[in-house]
Every structure is written in C-alpha cells, then in structure tokens.
Design an enzyme around this catalytic site. Sequence first.
Site, PDB file in Angstrom:
ATOM      1  CG  ASP A 271      -1.753   1.223   1.373  1.00  0.00           C
ATOM      2  OD1 ASP A 271      -2.654   1.400   0.550  1.00  0.00           O
ATOM      3  OD2 ASP A 271      -1.493   2.022   2.303  1.00  0.00           O
ATOM      4  CD  GLU A 306      -2.474   3.131  -3.195  1.00  0.00           C
ATOM      5  OE1 GLU A 306      -3.508   3.776  -3.412  1.00  0.00           O
ATOM      6  OE2 GLU A 306      -2.151   2.718  -2.066  1.00  0.00           O
ATOM      7  CG  ASP A 402      -7.874   3.950  -1.813  1.00  0.00           C
ATOM      8  OD1 ASP A 402      -8.298   4.154  -0.654  1.00  0.00           O
ATOM      9  OD2 ASP A 402      -6.693   3.671  -2.057  1.00  0.00           O
ATOM     10  CB  ILE A 404     -16.085   2.653  -4.279  1.00  0.00           C
ATOM     11  CG1 ILE A 404     -15.991   2.045  -5.677  1.00  0.00           C
ATOM     12  CG2 ILE A 404     -17.538   2.698  -3.823  1.00  0.00           C
ATOM     13  CD1 ILE A 404     -16.402   0.587  -5.746  1.00  0.00           C
ATOM     14  CG  ASN A 406     -10.820   7.339  -0.089  1.00  0.00           C
ATOM     15  OD1 ASN A 406     -11.140   7.163   1.083  1.00  0.00           O
ATOM     16  ND2 ASN A 406      -9.650   6.972  -0.564  1.00  0.00           N
TER      17      ASN A 406
END
Length: 628
Positions: A271, A306, A402, A404, A406
């Site tokens: 992450d 990411e 993320d 969706i 956020n």
Amino acid sequence: MARSADRFSFETSWGPRAADGGRTEFRLWAPSAPSVELAIGDAAGKPAGFLPMEKDGGGWWLISTDKVKPGGAYGFRLESGLVVPDPASRRQFGDVHSLSVLVDPTAFEWKTADWNGRPWEETVFYELHTGTFSPSGDFEGIVEKLDYLKDTGITAIELLPVAQFGGRRGWGYDGVLLYCPHEAYGGSEGLKRLVDAAHERGLMVFLDAVYNHFGPDGNYIGAYAPEFFHQEIHTPWGAAIAYDEQPVRDFMIDNALFWLEEYRIDGLRLDAIDSIKDTTDTPLVTELAERVRAAFPGRHVHITTEDDRNITWHIERENGQPTHVSAEWNDDFHHTAHVLATHEEEGYYADYSRRSVAQMAKALATGFVFQGDHSAHRDKDVGVSSAHLPPTAFVNFLQNHDQIGNRAFGDRLSDLSSRRVVECLQAILLLSPQIPLLFMGEEYGDTHPFCFFTDFDGELGAAVREGRRSEFKKFAAFRDEDARALIPDPNAETTFEASKLDWSMVGRPNYRRRLAMVKQLLDKRLRLVVPLLKDPLPGNCGEYHVSDDTLTFVVAWHLKEGSTLHLFANLDDEPWAIPSDVVTGDLTCGELLHAYPKGSDDILRTGILPGPSVVFRLESQKLITGKA
C-alpha cells in the site's frame, strides 16, 4: 522457515521462538527501555505473573521460559506499569489492547501443501473486504463464495488488510498488529482455511500489506521503542517508520515473508509505497522484493504496488521477467475512465479531460498518462516514460476500495454513469492485456455503496468523523456545513452495514445479465488473450490513434506469436466513420474476439462504429497507421 510435508511456519526476528526443552524464547526490541518484564496471563487473559527479561547489546529484551504454553496468554510490562501485547503477536486473547496468545504455527495441516501458484499473466484480481463481502463477514463467508468466483472467471482474490486493528469494523489500513489476522474475521485458523480452500479450487490469494504507518488505536510501540519512528519526518498518518534501524526493517520484511510462507499467500499488494519514507540507500521495496524472490524460487509469488509518483524502477523487466515488483496499480487508467464515464472534474480528476479519450488510449497503449507531464492538480511534473514496459506491468481497474470508498457517500460507477458506457469500459478492462482488477460486486453491477467506516469512539471517534467530513470542503457540493453533515458517520454501525454486498441482486434479471457478460469476457480473456501474454512479453508493443473531435480511439498491441490485438472504441453517442488514414488492411481478417453491443462488428462491412460501442479483434497484421 520450518516445513514438514504439510505444515509451514516462519521464524521471525520479532515474536516468540521455540527453544529446547519445551521452552519458548520471548523477545522485544526496546533499546531505550529501562526494564521490561514478561507478563504471564491467566485463563481469563489477565496478567497473573511477571518475569524479568534481560537486555542484550542490540537493544533486545529476552527470556526463555516454559511458563507459557501454546494457547496461553502473554505480554510485556514496562517500567511505567503499562502491559502491552507483543507487536508480532500471531493471535490476541481479545482486542488490540489485550494480551497476546502463544500459538503453534505448525498445528494447521494443509491439504494443498504442494500448491505452487499460477503464472502472473493468468491473474484476474477480485478485490474484497472480508467484513462486508458476505453476510457472516468473515473468512468462512468468503470460502462459501469461492466456487462462485471461480465460475465467474476470477483467478485471484485480493483481501483488504486483515491484520488486527482497533475495534471490529474497519477497512484494515489502520492495523497495529501486523502478524495477527483479526479475530473478528476468524483469526489465524480461519485465514489458513480460506487460503487452503482457495488453492483447492486453483485460486490465488493476495493480501494488502501496509508498511507506511500504523493505526492510531492500539499501537504501543512508541511507548517502549520510540526509535521505531522518525518524529521529525512526517507522513499523512504521522511520524515516519525508521527504516534505517535494522530491527525495524526486519520487522516489515519478515512480515512479508511470514504471510507468504506460513499462510501460503500467493502475493502482496504494498500500500502507498510513496509514503514509505526510507532514508537508506536501498529502498525497502527493493530489499523486500529481492528477499521474496530469493525465498520462493519454486513458486509463483507476485508483488504489486500502489504509488502515485508514476515511477517505474521497481517494475522494470530483465529478460522479460520482473526484477522486483510484478506490476503497479495504474490510477491513471482509472481516472481517465472515470472522467469519461461521469464527466466529473473536481479534485484529482481535474487532470483528466472528459472530452478527450487520448489519455485513455495512451494509458492502454503505453502505461501511464503522466510520463513526465505537468499535473495542474499537483502543480508539478509527474512520472517517467513507461512505454518500454509490457502491458502486464500494470494493474488496471474501473473501481476499487479507494475510488469508491473515498467518495462522500461511497457510490459506485454503476450509479454514476450509463449502463452502456460502463459495459463498454468493462469490456476494455477485461480484454486489454493489462492485468484486470474487479472490486467485489462489480461483476454483477452492485449499486450498494462501499463507505469509509471505522470503529472508534471517544475523542478519536469524533476526530475521525469530523476529519472525514472536512476532507470534502473543497468540493462544490459540500462547501455548506449542512451538506457535510449528511456524509455518513464512519463510526456508525449503520455505515458498515450499508456497505455489505446484497447477494440477492445476483438473481435479478439485469444483474444476472451483467454477470453473464463478465463471465463471457473472462472466458475469452483466458482462452484467447492470456496465451499471448506469457513472459517474455515485449515492451513498446502498444500504439494508438485518437480522433480529434469525437470520443473514439483505436489501440493495437503487438503481442507474442506475431499476433496483434486491436481495440476499436467509440464512447461517444454518435457513430464514428473510421477515417481511411487510420486503418490499413482488411478488417475482415483474423478473429473477432468481442463486439458490444451486438451488431457493432458491422464495422467490418460499413467502416462505421456505432456509439457507444467496443470491438476487439485479433489479427496477424498491423491495421492502424501509427502512434498518435
């Protein structure tokens, strides 16, 4: 690593170790602590006795004893009287504030001990959150859906972080006990049963791992080892982790190896590696990836990352093989697809134009959109060239946790765009040569929200709630305080419950139709596209043409065995007559892979692509005239 025929364990530098004579060595790195005692728990998990520990020259406090048996509770008492759990706990007696439990990692008998994974090019990710994926909200609930996922065409489930965090509800990115599967999900045994069951069905299991911060509730490391953090170096979540300290570095790298060995996990998603503030000459990701590849030479083990910097050093290839990381999550593809589908242009979407498909075509053909280009939203140049990389160096998606969660109300793409445009984009996602990712429920078009949720109370709960709402002040719809008050409270159980999938939807006609379409696309991908993606896959294999005044484009990928995969896409409402200077050759040659909607393949006869529509063809010749 300890292995028998069907049992696996990994000896970590932190945490308990088996010693001679039925004893266990307990360890804690606390270089500046004046004293540390081993706390021994009773049957109720409460401290009932204490044994002094000795400090070595490296800052480790040690004791070897037979006073704690497997299943027994233990922890550490500091000079202040505070009793803390083991930061490398494999199981907790209760929550993150309780004592830890000594476990025998070899107790689990694996049915699939000879599983060696699947090649990277076969990967189709299905990202899911354990607590909201099934009615039971645990690992067993996922097991019950594995046959459904396999039948859909999924090859890899990707779990949002499962390491124990404060409370029983949360996304998992606030984990504080990184070696401990959350008891709310079924704990250590439950996760092993899930992985075993997935492997029985030929499915890989990936795990989201967070090495850039710890959560705010239950992280006691600073109380006995302030050296674990650099207070002077800041991240979005607080002080940076001190990766220049070898015990700290070992804690995280061992964690990656631990999941892959002891739990037989097939891969990790690291992450937000851009927020790992490593001050050493060798980035943590480099060393971690090298250690992983050296440790598992006989298994297909994959790492994804990411990173919003659009860098490529970690996903480079050598002789067609990844040197470190298999692929990078490509936010650029998502952002341009989202803007084309929704016409939203606020926040980071301001860098993407709703009237131009050039960015989407560029991402499909060459990797990133921003390859050293100036980002107005970030007010700086972003990225490096990525065209030299093969398409499989990127993970593409239309939705994820993320993108969706956020959003203020956690709304999905199906609620924000037309069905036909979404289905065009799904075809592009699933048949293009990049590695595709679906978010849970996307395969049937779920419209339920996936909200941001936590399980904090008191001052922390209030801070999280108000912080969440204040994040949206910069958006036009939420400049008014009353409007922000409507944003769901992350700590309310109703926010969590609203985010659960509704599996009854799968049986309804429209959703059943979407699921059938996705199954068909994934079947075509496996049979016709995946064989052309085997390593070594060439870089610089993509080219594209974009129409100047319409939402139309053509992309071609020159893949293995002399085959070229062509994508013709029209995301406009009006039909597109493909100009003669765009296409050369016979459009009727080769094989039609997919046409959506039906009849779009009349392009072969008329040279006109209706809108919105998508056509994929597999040819043995080059059909488009060159790069835009």
